[in-house]
Design an enzyme around this catalytic site. Structure first.
Site, short mmCIF file in Angstrom:
data_model
loop_
_atom_site.label_atom_id
_atom_site.label_comp_id
_atom_site.label_asym_id
_atom_site.label_seq_id
_atom_site.Cartn_x
_atom_site.Cartn_y
_atom_site.Cartn_z
N ALA A 1 0.84 -1.20 0.00
CA ALA A 1 0.00 0.00 0.00
C ALA A 1 0.87 1.25 0.00
O ALA A 1 1.99 1.24 0.52
CB ALA A 1 -0.91 0.00 1.23
N GLY B 1 0.54 -5.12 0.84
CA GLY B 1 -0.52 -5.29 -0.14
C GLY B 1 -0.08 -6.00 -1.40
O GLY B 1 -0.88 -6.67 -2.06
N GLU C 1 -0.36 -9.54 -0.51
CA GLU C 1 -1.80 -9.85 -0.44
C GLU C 1 -2.40 -10.01 -1.83
O GLU C 1 -3.30 -10.84 -2.03
CB GLU C 1 -2.52 -8.76 0.37
CG GLU C 1 -2.16 -8.83 1.85
CD GLU C 1 -2.63 -7.64 2.65
OE1 GLU C 1 -3.29 -7.83 3.68
OE2 GLU C 1 -2.31 -6.50 2.25
N GLU D 1 3.94 -5.20 8.12
CA GLU D 1 3.15 -4.10 8.69
C GLU D 1 3.38 -3.89 10.19
O GLU D 1 3.33 -2.75 10.68
CB GLU D 1 1.65 -4.35 8.44
CG GLU D 1 1.20 -4.10 7.00
CD GLU D 1 1.34 -5.32 6.10
OE1 GLU D 1 0.76 -5.32 5.01
OE2 GLU D 1 2.05 -6.27 6.51
#
Length: 270
Positions: A67, A112, A115, A135
């Protein structure tokens, strides 16, 4: 000067390749890229001429570093909730797409980015690939499905270790854990390998491929008997359809099968 496209879309025959094109940000997934990814996959799913999708990143350093932290900085809890749910919807739409999505991981896939790999149908890794959910070291937690998909893929203890320590997996370890079905490949061979797999899938019966993906998706959270009941119905439709007529006849005649485009195939009758 026109800004470069954040997502480059290339269609060659039945395979669509989506390239995240933000090398200056290590192909970070901002809101715009996520929206474009979702739209591109939905359009591929709706187009019967598209049989497979490959997702990769520009350059040889990053598939996606995750992200975009510049977007997250200073975000309120309410706004963050909307952002996480939006990102989760993107990943979920990719995961349950009726067209296979292959992640060609050319470098780091963090947060992300990892992910996105987990949400794909399967992945092909470069020997330079590195995967992780770091994270916790930023006072954050995975928000695009990582806490749910990673334990399902590698087991609860391994997933907990990776998320709590922020440790990274190299390509060989990811293969050992089953995060990719094929041994890592040389960086220069990565995209060609992924596209070749996509073309192999594209040569299969298109209705059969979609039915397999439907069965896999429905079975994720279903009881075994429920999944078997769905499989029975889908298998019966396949056996009674024109697509299997071609596939079986081609096998018996020792020739390659030529499957009709579902958009132009005649309707099946009961």
């Amino acid at each position: 000067m026109t800004a470069p496209e954040a997502l480059v879309i290339e269609c060659v025959g039945p395979v669509t390749t989506l390239t995240i094109n933000r090398p200056e940000a290590f192909n970070a997934l901002n809101a715009g890229v996520l929206a474009e990814l979702r739209q591109a996959v939905l359009e591929a799913e709706a187009d019967p001429a598209v049989r497979a999708v490959v997702v990769t990143g520009t350059g040889d350093k990053a598939f996606s570093a995750g992200a975009d932290l510049k977007e997250l900085a200073g975000m309120t809890t309410d706004r963050a909730h909307e952002t996480m749910r939006s990102g989760q919807r993107v990943m979920r739409d990719i995961e349950r797409a009726a067209v296979p999505v292959i992640a060609a991981v050319n470098g780091v896939a963090l947060g992300g980015g990892f992910e996105l790999v987990l949400a794909s149908t399967f992945s092909v890794l470069s020997t330079r690939a590195s995967l992780g959910l770091p994270e916790s070291g930023l006072g954050l937690i995975p928000g695009y499905g990582g806490t749910q998909r990673l334990p399902r893929a590698v087991g609860a203890q391994t997933a907990a270790h990776l998320m709590l320590t922020g440790a990274r997996l190299n390509a060989d370890r990811a293969y050992q854990l089953g995060l990719t079905p094929v041994p890592p490949v040389a960086p220069e061979d990565l995209l060609a390998t992924a596209v070749a797999m996509a073309e192999k899938i594209a040569a299969q019966g298109p209705l059969a491929v979609r039915s397999i993906l439907t069965a896999l998706e429905a079975g994720r959270g279903a009881l075994l008997d429920t999944g078997l009941q769905l499989e029975t119905g889908l298998a019966a439709l396949a056996i009674g359809g024109a697509e299997s007529d071609e596939g079986i006849n081609a096998f018996l005649e020792r020739r390659p099968a030529v499957f009709a485009d579902p958009a132009t195939a005649p309707e099946e009758t009961a």
